[in-house]
Design a protein around this motif. Structure first.
Motif, PDB file in Angstrom:
ATOM      1  N   VAL A 307     -22.292  -9.742  45.596  1.00  0.00           N
ATOM      2  CA  VAL A 307     -23.426  -8.972  45.207  1.00  0.00           C
ATOM      3  C   VAL A 307     -24.590  -8.782  45.541  1.00  0.00           C
ATOM      4  O   VAL A 307     -24.798  -7.858  45.874  1.00  0.00           O
ATOM      5  CB  VAL A 307     -22.665  -7.800  43.707  1.00  0.00           C
ATOM      6  N   ALA A 308     -25.277  -9.769  45.255  1.00  0.00           N
ATOM      7  CA  ALA A 308     -26.912  -9.763  45.542  1.00  0.00           C
ATOM      8  C   ALA A 308     -26.680 -10.402  47.302  1.00  0.00           C
ATOM      9  O   ALA A 308     -27.713  -9.518  47.617  1.00  0.00           O
ATOM     10  CB  ALA A 308     -26.895 -10.996  45.215  1.00  0.00           C
ATOM     11  N   LEU A 309     -25.507 -10.608  47.419  1.00  0.00           N
ATOM     12  CA  LEU A 309     -26.157 -10.831  48.957  1.00  0.00           C
ATOM     13  C   LEU A 309     -25.678  -9.185  50.022  1.00  0.00           C
ATOM     14  O   LEU A 309     -26.663  -9.621  51.265  1.00  0.00           O
ATOM     15  CB  LEU A 309     -25.361 -11.913  49.421  1.00  0.00           C
ATOM     16  N   VAL A 310     -25.779  -8.411  49.162  1.00  0.00           N
ATOM     17  CA  VAL A 310     -24.868  -6.920  49.571  1.00  0.00           C
ATOM     18  C   VAL A 310     -26.307  -6.599  48.923  1.00  0.00           C
ATOM     19  O   VAL A 310     -26.965  -5.194  50.323  1.00  0.00           O
ATOM     20  CB  VAL A 310     -24.001  -6.006  49.553  1.00  0.00           C
ATOM     21  N   VAL A 311     -26.737  -6.206  48.002  1.00  0.00           N
ATOM     22  CA  VAL A 311     -27.344  -4.825  47.781  1.00  0.00           C
ATOM     23  C   VAL A 311     -28.961  -5.546  47.878  1.00  0.00           C
ATOM     24  O   VAL A 311     -29.668  -4.489  47.680  1.00  0.00           O
ATOM     25  CB  VAL A 311     -27.010  -4.808  45.932  1.00  0.00           C
ATOM     26  N   MET A 312     -29.834  -6.783  47.373  1.00  0.00           N
ATOM     27  CA  MET A 312     -30.831  -6.604  47.840  1.00  0.00           C
ATOM     28  C   MET A 312     -31.209  -6.800  49.423  1.00  0.00           C
ATOM     29  O   MET A 312     -32.302  -6.127  49.283  1.00  0.00           O
ATOM     30  CB  MET A 312     -30.872  -8.823  47.187  1.00  0.00           C
ATOM     31  N   PRO A 313     -30.627  -7.096  49.713  1.00  0.00           N
ATOM     32  CA  PRO A 313     -30.776  -6.759  51.564  1.00  0.00           C
ATOM     33  C   PRO A 313     -30.939  -5.284  51.432  1.00  0.00           C
ATOM     34  O   PRO A 313     -31.872  -4.437  52.400  1.00  0.00           O
ATOM     35  CB  PRO A 313     -30.343  -7.201  53.110  1.00  0.00           C
ATOM     36  N   ALA A 314     -30.182  -3.961  51.276  1.00  0.00           N
ATOM     37  CA  ALA A 314     -29.793  -2.600  50.858  1.00  0.00           C
ATOM     38  C   ALA A 314     -31.162  -2.057  50.681  1.00  0.00           C
ATOM     39  O   ALA A 314     -31.052  -1.120  51.066  1.00  0.00           O
ATOM     40  CB  ALA A 314     -28.314  -2.349  50.650  1.00  0.00           C
ATOM     41  N   TYR A 315     -31.212  -2.544  49.412  1.00  0.00           N
ATOM     42  CA  TYR A 315     -31.813  -2.542  48.788  1.00  0.00           C
ATOM     43  C   TYR A 315     -33.808  -2.105  49.266  1.00  0.00           C
ATOM     44  O   TYR A 315     -34.200  -1.377  49.327  1.00  0.00           O
ATOM     45  CB  TYR A 315     -31.641  -2.445  47.341  1.00  0.00           C
ATOM     46  N   ILE A 316     -33.550  -3.140  48.721  1.00  0.00           N
ATOM     47  CA  ILE A 316     -35.264  -3.887  49.816  1.00  0.00           C
ATOM     48  C   ILE A 316     -35.557  -3.159  50.957  1.00  0.00           C
ATOM     49  O   ILE A 316     -36.554  -2.438  51.766  1.00  0.00           O
ATOM     50  CB  ILE A 316     -35.420  -5.006  49.965  1.00  0.00           C
ATOM     51  N   GLY A 317     -34.234  -3.133  51.956  1.00  0.00           N
ATOM     52  CA  GLY A 317     -34.304  -2.657  53.242  1.00  0.00           C
ATOM     53  C   GLY A 317     -34.358  -0.450  53.671  1.00  0.00           C
ATOM     54  O   GLY A 317     -35.254  -0.443  54.506  1.00  0.00           O
ATOM     55  N   LEU A 318     -33.937  -0.517  52.102  1.00  0.00           N
ATOM     56  CA  LEU A 318     -34.466   1.386  52.124  1.00  0.00           C
ATOM     57  C   LEU A 318     -35.248   1.124  52.150  1.00  0.00           C
ATOM     58  O   LEU A 318     -36.190   2.510  52.821  1.00  0.00           O
ATOM     59  CB  LEU A 318     -33.334   1.371  51.015  1.00  0.00           C
ATOM     60  N   SER A 319     -36.124   0.919  50.328  1.00  0.00           N
ATOM     61  CA  SER A 319     -36.817   1.318  50.584  1.00  0.00           C
ATOM     62  C   SER A 319     -38.991   0.428  51.387  1.00  0.00           C
ATOM     63  O   SER A 319     -39.655   1.615  51.129  1.00  0.00           O
ATOM     64  CB  SER A 319     -37.613  -0.681  49.034  1.00  0.00           C
ATOM     65  N   LEU A 320     -38.290   0.282  52.613  1.00  0.00           N
ATOM     66  CA  LEU A 320     -39.222  -0.498  53.569  1.00  0.00           C
ATOM     67  C   LEU A 320     -38.820   0.794  54.437  1.00  0.00           C
ATOM     68  O   LEU A 320     -39.956   0.789  55.780  1.00  0.00           O
ATOM     69  CB  LEU A 320     -38.785  -1.845  53.946  1.00  0.00           C
ATOM     70  N   ALA A 342     -38.427   5.376  47.831  1.00  0.00           N
ATOM     71  CA  ALA A 342     -38.840   3.992  48.117  1.00  0.00           C
ATOM     72  C   ALA A 342     -38.651   3.266  46.712  1.00  0.00           C
ATOM     73  O   ALA A 342     -39.207   1.877  46.720  1.00  0.00           O
ATOM     74  CB  ALA A 342     -40.164   4.247  49.053  1.00  0.00           C
ATOM     75  N   GLY A 343     -39.732   3.873  46.055  1.00  0.00           N
ATOM     76  CA  GLY A 343     -40.286   3.458  44.255  1.00  0.00           C
ATOM     77  C   GLY A 343     -38.854   2.615  44.022  1.00  0.00           C
ATOM     78  O   GLY A 343     -38.377   1.810  43.128  1.00  0.00           O
ATOM     79  N   LEU A 344     -37.649   3.808  43.878  1.00  0.00           N
ATOM     80  CA  LEU A 344     -35.909   3.305  42.672  1.00  0.00           C
ATOM     81  C   LEU A 344     -35.794   2.496  43.544  1.00  0.00           C
ATOM     82  O   LEU A 344     -34.638   1.655  43.023  1.00  0.00           O
ATOM     83  CB  LEU A 344     -35.701   4.732  42.659  1.00  0.00           C
ATOM     84  N   ALA A 345     -35.925   2.774  45.335  1.00  0.00           N
ATOM     85  CA  ALA A 345     -35.101   1.145  46.198  1.00  0.00           C
ATOM     86  C   ALA A 345     -34.944   0.034  45.244  1.00  0.00           C
ATOM     87  O   ALA A 345     -35.066  -1.132  45.206  1.00  0.00           O
ATOM     88  CB  ALA A 345     -34.759   1.225  47.004  1.00  0.00           C
ATOM     89  N   LEU A 346     -37.073  -0.662  46.056  1.00  0.00           N
ATOM     90  CA  LEU A 346     -37.269  -1.652  45.151  1.00  0.00           C
ATOM     91  C   LEU A 346     -36.723  -2.446  43.933  1.00  0.00           C
ATOM     92  O   LEU A 346     -36.706  -3.757  43.678  1.00  0.00           O
ATOM     93  CB  LEU A 346     -38.831  -1.187  44.920  1.00  0.00           C
TER      94      LEU A 346
END
Length: 498
Positions: A307-320, A342-346
């Motif tokens: 799950v971490a391998l999917v959600v970490m890049p997805a959400y940090i990427g969305l924030s950026l 952006a703030g929520l995705a972080l």
């Protein structure tokens, strides 16, 4: 029917095809069809968003807060207890069905009676007729919840996935058609009703088990006890997840609430749409591991790492890339939503990792742990939202920044000792995703800083492509073993120890 012979216990997934094969098949069908369903839903949503206004979504969010607040009593938890129990026969299934009919009939009536009060609370008269119509959803729940859990008990998710895909098509198509025809906010009301009805019919057919309801609950004490504990957990979850809308609904204008609710909807796509299928598969899997006396820790760590391998890049990427993403997908009238999203995705990776912890304890009958963590969230989040609401949507975002990591820490502290996992083992499982995501973020930030002004779709495509490429490169550097393990699982090899 009460004299029906006891149904024999289902075979353990450790027998026959093996646990790895059954879990792989279940995840492939449940998660794969969920992805397809979300592609369909989001294609429709993007079109509908452009046809409706933020105030329409604000009104819908207000009505949904009431529907969701009542939904914790819909009896789904009593149906879920059929997965965990060791004894299953036609009478016990009928008892759960009878309980579902009673509860959901009462909920439909209650929502109709509460509709005028809710309209006065929000100061929006249209809320009353919306809630009366949405009461129909409760009448479909018994015919979906029971077959869903019976199929889950057998770790059979192929038919569930196909039904969910069909219901998503009905919901997406009806929402787009009604919005196009000028129904306004009513497109958001009628489409879910049609979707729930389709799902109820499809799951009833798929389960191939029609029973008469049994309203005599003698002999169902264990089902009622375990289901009741999960119902309390669900209530606490509702308090946590809906308190922001309830609190902000009286302070924000419909336009402002619509911006926040859609930003939250955007950032909860993964946690709200893609993680529940994983939990649905993990719950019976943990139950079978527990019944077979197998250790739970390795599977828990594998789920956390994946799950971490999917959600970490997805959400940090969305924030950026929130700015060009909102401009491209939602259009200029939603531009104010970008900094909120952006703030929520972080902070959403912490929320996602917390969500996938619960099956490890509920699947083994330890509902108390789940209850405590949900209770902590139900206490923490409303207090934070009350403190932040005076600062507008960004105040609610700040509440998420504090609440999500705090709740994750509490959940880990309660869960890890019960499944025999050490903190350093968890840190080792999450480190590859964290390091790879940090490398990706550094590259995207550097590129973004040097970009000239570009059209939003071009900027989005460029940054997303660079982010994906840099993340894959970082995975090969920091997480080669994790990638190899996931590949081995997908390619039908045996699961390696964590």
């Amino acid at each position: 029917m009460s004299d029906a012979p006891q149904q024999p216990a289902i075979p353990s997934p450790l027998q026959g095809a093996g646990l790895a094969a059954r879990v792989r098949s279940a995840l492939a069908w449940r998660w794969g069809t969920q992805v397809l369903a979300q592609v369909i839903t989001w294609t429709s949503t993007i079109a509908v968003v452009r046809l409706l206004s933020p105030s329409d979504y604000g009104l819908y969010a207000m009505s949904q807060a009431v529907v969701t607040a009542l939904a914790f009593l819909n009896g789904q938890s009593f149906a879920t207890s059929l997965i965990q129990t060791d004894r299953l026969d036609e009478r016990r299934i009928g008892q759960v069905f009878g309980l579902l009919l009673l509860l959901n009939g009462a909920l439909a009536l209650t929502q109709v009676l509460l509709a005028p009060w809710a309209a006065r609370y929000y100061g929006e008269p249209l809320i009353a007729p919306m809630l009366r119509a949405q009461a129909l959803i409760f009448l479909t729940i018994p015919f979906a919840a029971l077959p869903q859990e019976l199929l889950a008990r057998r770790i059979e998710f192929r038919s569930q996935g196909l039904v969910n895909l069909a219901s998503a098509m009905v919901g997406a198509g009806s929402a787009l058609a009604l919005a196009w025809l000028g129904f306004g906010v009513w497109a958001l009301v009628y489409a879910p009703i049609l979707m729930f009805a389709t799902r109820a019919i499809g799951l009833t057919v798929a389960a191939r088990m029609l029973v008469w309801p049994v309203f005599d609950l003698r002999g169902a004490g264990d089902l009622v006890s375990f289901g009741g504990a999960l119902t309390i957990c669900q209530f606490l979850w509702i308090v946590q997840s809906q308190s922001d809308i309830v609190i902000a609904g009286r302070s924000f204008a419909a336009h402002e609430l619509g911006l926040y609710s859609e930003a939250l909807f955007l950032t909860l796509i993964i946690t709200g749409r893609f993680l529940p299928p994983i939990n649905e598969v993990c719950f019976p899997t943990f139950a079978e591991l527990h019944k077979s006396g197998k250790p739970l820790g390795p599977f828990f760590l594998r789920i956390q790492r994946t799950v971490a391998l999917v959600v970490m890049p997805a959400y940090i990427g969305l924030s950026l890339v929130a700015g060009p993403a909102v401009a491209t997908l939602f259009g200029p009238k939603w531009a104010e939503m970008a900094p909120i999203a952006a703030g929520l995705a972080l902070i959403m990776p912490a929320f996602a990792l917390q969500i996938v912890c619960s099956p490890a304890t509920t699947g083994t009958g330890q509902a108390r742990t789940y209850m405590i963590t949900n209770g902590a969230g139900a206490l923490l989040f409303p207090l934070l939202f009350l403190a932040g609401v005076s600062h507008g949507p960004q105040g609610l975002v700040s509440a998420w920044w504090i609440g999500a990591p705090a709740l994750l820490a509490i959940t880990y502290a309660l869960t890890l000792p019960r499944i025999g996992v050490r903190w350093r083992e968890l840190a080792a499982a999450l480190a590859p995703a964290a390091l790879s995501t940090a490398a990706m973020a550094a590259v995207v930030l550097a590129v973004r800083a040097g970009l000239p002004p570009l059209p939003a779709p071009v900027e989005l495509g460029l940054l997303a492509g660079i982010g994906a490429a840099s993340y894959l490169a970082a995975l090969l550097l920091f997480a080669r073993d994790a990638v190899s393990e996931i590949a081995a699982f997908v390619l039908r090899r045996e699961l390696a120890p964590v």
